[in-house]
Design an enzyme around this catalytic site. Sequence first.
Site, PDB file in Angstrom:
ATOM      1  N   HIS A 152      -3.649 -11.994  -4.344  1.00 35.99           N
ATOM      2  CA  HIS A 152      -4.094 -12.134  -5.746  1.00 35.99           C
ATOM      3  C   HIS A 152      -5.264 -13.122  -5.824  1.00 35.99           C
ATOM      4  O   HIS A 152      -5.144 -14.229  -6.389  1.00 35.99           O
ATOM      5  CB  HIS A 152      -2.901 -12.641  -6.559  1.00 35.99           C
ATOM      6  CG  HIS A 152      -3.017 -12.470  -8.040  1.00 35.99           C
ATOM      7  ND1 HIS A 152      -4.083 -12.941  -8.765  1.00 35.99           N
ATOM      8  CD2 HIS A 152      -2.195 -11.874  -8.927  1.00 35.99           C
ATOM      9  CE1 HIS A 152      -3.895 -12.649 -10.039  1.00 35.99           C
ATOM     10  NE2 HIS A 152      -2.762 -12.003 -10.172  1.00 35.99           N
ATOM     11  N   GLU A 255      -8.180  -8.150  -6.304  1.00 37.16           N
ATOM     12  CA  GLU A 255      -6.953  -8.342  -5.536  1.00 37.16           C
ATOM     13  C   GLU A 255      -6.644  -7.058  -4.762  1.00 37.16           C
ATOM     14  O   GLU A 255      -6.507  -6.004  -5.366  1.00 37.16           O
ATOM     15  CB  GLU A 255      -5.814  -8.634  -6.509  1.00 37.16           C
ATOM     16  CG  GLU A 255      -6.206  -9.601  -7.621  1.00 37.16           C
ATOM     17  CD  GLU A 255      -5.272  -9.554  -8.833  1.00 37.16           C
ATOM     18  OE1 GLU A 255      -4.108  -9.155  -8.694  1.00 37.16           O
ATOM     19  OE2 GLU A 255      -5.728  -9.906  -9.928  1.00 37.16           O
TER      20      GLU A 255
END
Length: 281
Positions: A152, A255
Amino acid sequence: MSVVEFEYKSGFPGLRLTHSNGDASIELLLYGAHVLSWTVQNKQLLFLSDRAVFEQGKAIRGGVPVVWPQFGPGPLPQHGFARVKTWRVGKTNIDGDVSVDLNLEHDEETLKLWPHKFHLTMTLRLSEKSFVQELTVNNEDSEAFEFTTLFHTYFTVDDIKTTKVFGLNNVTYLDKVDGGKTKTETNQSIEFTGETDRVYKDGGKNGNPLSIDGRIQIIASSTMPDVVVWNPGQEKAKGMADVGEHNFPKYVCVEVGHVSDAVKVGPNQSWKGAQEIKLLQ
Ligand code: TA6
């Protein structure tokens, strides 16, 4: 070339990796195997919120949270538990590029949440103008298990309003800010005019280089085919205690992961997923 231990805020132990010419460095915490900082020639390339909270059990806003074994909401805590567990330092290497392994195994707490025995290794390798992050998942159980996963990554940008993400043209995506509708990306680049939260299915597999403003390139392994693009926009950022209105223009999350469907790993089998992040300019 060095790997040095240090203590971050509230006593969180960390490691600082420095490349031989001293021009590149990475700082990561054992908590979450969380990369907090990546600098090249003293320029910070990852965003870390000035309101980030450093407390056991809480997720850190910025850097590279490791999402595992669940992306998003679900039966487990949001984005799984790997990002809020403390990992152990494993092998380090300072010959050639500098690298470190961090390990995490099941324990009583994880078994209560997710009844599977596992061993994770996160390997981080720093080069002059890039780094590679690889997650290895070993199933140490007698039955198969399934998971979703994601790096992320929060990247710094000069201004989200002028930021462009390239490489996802023609890719089908799930638009989470438009009721989860499935759409196709018709633009050559993604621009940010408000809250943006999209899951580009197989976005990393379309053969186009994924980049932020042609400045930073993100290359995912074929096992991490999906690409999530997220910025909360002004209103949502205002309501997020660890972001704030002043921060939303300063970052974009691009991400890579395996989130559209689950990865299945059989007993005593393993799976690997990786990203390479390169500074192009
Ligand atoms: O990966 C994008 C996303 O799933 C968004 O929906 C957004 O909520 C973000 O992650 C942040 O999640 P977090 O749990 O870290 O607040």
